[in-house]
Scaffold this active site. Sequence first.
Site, PDB file in Angstrom:
ATOM      1  N   GLY A 144     -23.711 -10.042  32.921  1.00 29.46           N
ATOM      2  CA  GLY A 144     -23.033  -9.698  31.685  1.00 29.46           C
ATOM      3  C   GLY A 144     -21.420 -10.450  32.009  1.00 29.46           C
ATOM      4  O   GLY A 144     -21.488 -11.267  32.584  1.00 29.46           O
ATOM      5  N   LEU A 145     -20.437 -10.089  31.181  1.00 30.61           N
ATOM      6  CA  LEU A 145     -19.247 -10.473  31.193  1.00 30.61           C
ATOM      7  C   LEU A 145     -18.800 -10.690  32.710  1.00 30.61           C
ATOM      8  O   LEU A 145     -18.370 -11.806  33.185  1.00 30.61           O
ATOM      9  CB  LEU A 145     -18.172  -9.679  30.515  1.00 30.61           C
ATOM     10  CG  LEU A 145     -18.562  -9.838  28.862  1.00 30.61           C
ATOM     11  CD1 LEU A 145     -17.274  -8.747  28.316  1.00 30.61           C
ATOM     12  CD2 LEU A 145     -18.414 -11.157  28.446  1.00 30.61           C
ATOM     13  N   GLY A 151     -20.415 -10.474  35.645  1.00 30.46           N
ATOM     14  CA  GLY A 151     -21.226 -11.041  36.427  1.00 30.46           C
ATOM     15  C   GLY A 151     -21.320 -12.790  36.196  1.00 30.46           C
ATOM     16  O   GLY A 151     -21.116 -13.514  37.019  1.00 30.46           O
ATOM     17  N   ARG A 175     -10.799   8.931  21.231  1.00 29.05           N
ATOM     18  CA  ARG A 175     -12.284   9.113  21.244  1.00 29.05           C
ATOM     19  C   ARG A 175     -12.581  10.703  21.673  1.00 29.05           C
ATOM     20  O   ARG A 175     -13.517  11.301  21.081  1.00 29.05           O
ATOM     21  CB  ARG A 175     -12.965   8.238  22.053  1.00 29.05           C
ATOM     22  CG  ARG A 175     -12.869   6.774  21.433  1.00 29.05           C
ATOM     23  CD  ARG A 175     -13.517   5.646  22.190  1.00 29.05           C
ATOM     24  NE  ARG A 175     -13.315   4.502  21.593  1.00 29.05           N
ATOM     25  CZ  ARG A 175     -14.104   3.247  22.162  1.00 29.05           C
ATOM     26  NH1 ARG A 175     -14.492   3.350  23.338  1.00 29.05           N
ATOM     27  NH2 ARG A 175     -13.972   2.278  21.398  1.00 29.05           N
ATOM     28  N   HIS A 204     -21.369   6.640  26.059  1.00 28.51           N
ATOM     29  CA  HIS A 204     -20.999   5.063  25.538  1.00 28.51           C
ATOM     30  C   HIS A 204     -20.797   4.406  26.603  1.00 28.51           C
ATOM     31  O   HIS A 204     -21.155   3.303  26.914  1.00 28.51           O
ATOM     32  CB  HIS A 204     -19.992   5.276  24.473  1.00 28.51           C
ATOM     33  CG  HIS A 204     -19.718   4.048  24.036  1.00 28.51           C
ATOM     34  ND1 HIS A 204     -20.310   3.016  23.482  1.00 28.51           N
ATOM     35  CD2 HIS A 204     -18.328   3.274  24.081  1.00 28.51           C
ATOM     36  CE1 HIS A 204     -19.575   1.849  23.293  1.00 28.51           C
ATOM     37  NE2 HIS A 204     -18.398   2.184  23.408  1.00 28.51           N
ATOM     38  N   GLU A 219     -17.878  -2.909  34.694  1.00 32.13           N
ATOM     39  CA  GLU A 219     -17.823  -1.334  34.304  1.00 32.13           C
ATOM     40  C   GLU A 219     -18.587  -0.680  35.598  1.00 32.13           C
ATOM     41  O   GLU A 219     -18.254   0.504  35.952  1.00 32.13           O
ATOM     42  CB  GLU A 219     -19.022  -1.128  33.184  1.00 32.13           C
ATOM     43  CG  GLU A 219     -19.214   0.149  32.779  1.00 32.13           C
ATOM     44  CD  GLU A 219     -20.118   0.646  31.732  1.00 32.13           C
ATOM     45  OE1 GLU A 219     -20.578  -0.491  30.878  1.00 32.13           O
ATOM     46  OE2 GLU A 219     -20.242   1.677  31.220  1.00 32.13           O
ATOM     47  N   ARG A 257     -11.321   5.581  28.759  1.00 27.67           N
ATOM     48  CA  ARG A 257     -10.931   4.170  28.258  1.00 27.67           C
ATOM     49  C   ARG A 257     -10.626   3.714  27.115  1.00 27.67           C
ATOM     50  O   ARG A 257     -11.325   4.528  25.865  1.00 27.67           O
ATOM     51  CB  ARG A 257     -12.338   3.079  28.555  1.00 27.67           C
ATOM     52  CG  ARG A 257     -12.190   1.856  28.387  1.00 27.67           C
ATOM     53  CD  ARG A 257     -13.298   0.857  28.781  1.00 27.67           C
ATOM     54  NE  ARG A 257     -14.554   0.910  27.676  1.00 27.67           N
ATOM     55  CZ  ARG A 257     -14.580   0.979  26.575  1.00 27.67           C
ATOM     56  NH1 ARG A 257     -13.671   0.218  26.220  1.00 27.67           N
ATOM     57  NH2 ARG A 257     -15.696   1.178  25.999  1.00 27.67           N
ATOM     58  N   LEU A 284     -14.228  -5.206  27.556  1.00 23.83           N
ATOM     59  CA  LEU A 284     -14.411  -6.682  27.431  1.00 23.83           C
ATOM     60  C   LEU A 284     -13.188  -7.309  28.159  1.00 23.83           C
ATOM     61  O   LEU A 284     -13.617  -8.066  29.134  1.00 23.83           O
ATOM     62  CB  LEU A 284     -14.364  -7.193  26.196  1.00 23.83           C
ATOM     63  CG  LEU A 284     -15.416  -6.614  25.222  1.00 23.83           C
ATOM     64  CD1 LEU A 284     -15.461  -7.219  23.885  1.00 23.83           C
ATOM     65  CD2 LEU A 284     -16.789  -6.907  25.821  1.00 23.83           C
TER      66      LEU A 284
END
Lengths: 644, 250
Positions: free
Chosen positions: A42-43, A45, A337, A408, A432, A442, A448
């Site tokens: 992912g971002l 890694g 949230r 989420h 994450e 968060r 990101l």
Amino acid sequence: MSLDAKIPEGPLAEKWTRHKFNMKLVNPANKRKYDIIVVGTGLAGAAAAASFAELGYNVKNFCYQDSPRRAHSIAAQGGINAAKNYKNDGDSVFRLFYDTIKGGDYRSREANVYRLAEVSNNIIDQCVAQGVPFAREYGGLLDNRSFGGAQVSRTFYARGQTGQQLLLGAYSALSRQIAAGKVKLYPRTEMLDVVLIDGKARGIITRDLITGKIESHSAHAVVLATGGYGNVFFLSTNAMGSNGSAVWRAYKKGAFFANPSFTQIHPTCIPVHGDQQSKLTLMSESLRNDGRVWVPKTVETAEKLRKGELKPVDVPEEDRDYYLERIYPSFGNLVPRDVASRNAKNVCDEGRGVGETGLAVYLDFRDAIERDGRDVIEAKYGNLFQMYEKITAENPYETPMMIYPAIHYTMGGLWVDYNLQTTIPGLFAAGECNFSDHGANRLGASALMQGLADGYFIIPYTISNYLAGVPFEKVPADRPEFKEAEERVKERIGKLLSLKGKHTVDEFHKRLGKIMWDKCGMSRNEKGLTEAKKEIQELREQFWKEVKVLGANEELNQTLEKALRVADFMELGELMVDDALHRRESCGGHFREESQTEEGEAKRDDENFAYVAAWEYQGDDKPAKLHKEELIFENVKLTQRSYK
Amino acid sequence: MEKERNYTLKIWRQPNAQSKGEFKTYEVKNISTGTSFLEMLDILNEELTLKGEDPVYFDHDCREGICGMCSLFINGRPHGPDEEVTVCQMHMRMFEDGSTITIEPWRARAFPVIKDLVVDRSAFDRIIQAGGFISVNTGVTTDANAILISKENADLAMDAAACIGCGACVAACKNASAMLFVSAKVSQLALLPQGQSERKRRALAMVEQMDKEGFGACTNTGACSAECPKGIDLSNIARLNREYFTASVS
């Protein structure tokens, strides 16, 4: 073992710069003598793997999907924050730092969060250089939008697909290094254990998901970038394959697990339609800028709506309760949230929920369409409205959307020091899967940012500092430590295949999810958590007697993959409950009913709980041991959040 | 109110790459119209597992239409009958009660079947590795706003960059051509100033790799674009042809 966060000395704004200078370097010619394993693409890694390879290290990169480009970072919609201050609206590194610390309800480390804000600008520069097509203004400059929890416009975006574009940027950098021979990619390969030699992480055990082959891989350091564990709840916005096994295996080998109960529940998801549902779809938070959230004032009206005897558009104004606007007049529908989620739960618990299941609230665009015209709303949210209509077969221009909160993101994760190193030397955690930057909650557009900050700009420095002290000699992957770990993995797989019980893996996963959602979800209390702990233990016991996994190990076996992941979720779930139970305060996404104000708002307890809870594995039959890392705030003043 | 429906499924079953596959027929009952196509397959698989039969293997992950992992050829169309969505976002209300649904894997020489409906799409990764990037290392110091890009070009680049790499274009094409996939990446980078210095090399290298992988030639039927879940435009292929031609003659 005591926790040392290794926070550098000096003023906040100079810590990272000083630390970069003080860290040891590996001479360019020697870098090729070191091997690094990166789990996840992912971002965090992909960015880390590409950056390591560019520096000259040899990298092995693993993912369970068929391609690195599928990692779930791809699903992030909204955007990425950076303190560029392109809008001249008073943004700064300190303001981004402050918003993130406050948004996290003062449960994160000042030094880490400041560094995150500091490198945020480099990320945008880097991504633009890679060809990420961020939104532009007519003059050719980068465009920004605003996001929840901030009063400045600092979010960069690529339509509603920012995660996809950033991931494809990292994937392109990674692809370039694969072509150059510096990264060896292992797709459709899952990590099943981490291997320690003399107390240091020196490799991993993997399973080839096509052939079932169990293999050992050795290296000088291991980086986990395996994402969050939201799928403990069965239904979440995570990908179907997202799992917590890598971090859980690391935990069982001695890496501390920090704040496992800190999970984020997103308020605007498409509600569950029935028991056949497999996952939840997020609708961007930006919808709350124009949509008004409401439920009927009475249970009777709600019942008529649920049965379809009454249409929402026919409910007169005086029978509607715009509860967020009523309770929080100053923030209205734009409360953070956690507050929006909790209030949706409250009104549904009162019996005023709508939709067939009664677990939904309306998000109504009627007034916005009257005010601005349909064209304006369509230009802003057209793609979201279309997606909603595809899934629900209802047209949100004509009838209000229905939404409900869903799991989420997980703020908790492996405990790491300032260098992103876990309590196991040589084992790092990025993105994450670590706990480091978001505290108890968060902010939007920060996931990101953190994934890429860790991967591009932090871990390449800190891993060199670690490797500089590691001898060049490679550890052969046939050492007894690897063989033993392989045997244990094979034993576990053999056990699962031999049970031949009468319940499917999904049945267990759904039951676990229900326990977690009901008792360790949006609102938690001592009684419920105590029950949940017992129920999880019983479920786990039953799982290891009665689960049915067909087929063999030596083939593509998606049920076996799932069984291994669910087995770990059932242990991780219990630790989440333990953590939620011990934290007798409300903070961020963690709402303890025992700790609320007279008005029913979350009440933090800084005197007793201003610490990171890091849990140490003590054995399967023993309770995990709690270690506390006190959080020291020198640059911000702790205040109770208020959105009234 | 949601309704429940019954279906007959004809599904391609193939134990591994070496063996010959065949269609097998299954019945599924009481599927609510709000169930997604993949959830319907989940239900089938739960039933098969409880009966002791091997579940049907298919690729899927995000179930939000963005990861590009799901890849089913349904009733003769990649991603099924709905427009501009992937299988995971298509719901059973698209299929009439009592109908028969045929489910196959992507069929292309360059995408060999691994098992049942799962195919190997690593050819796409190798095409990107051949040149689908801008050669820039981590650590750029130029400010992002130092590069001006007109909104028009940024938008066109974004249109092309929306490709999810699912392979529906290849599955839709009678020649199993990968031109739409390759052209999307070549277009994105050719439209941006950052991509200029490697522009020629990129077009040549990616096309060369595409041919090496065994994808077919493009005959401009447009089936790829018509079936693309992200609506990638056929004009990208025209741009790739221009890029390739220019690179070849200069």
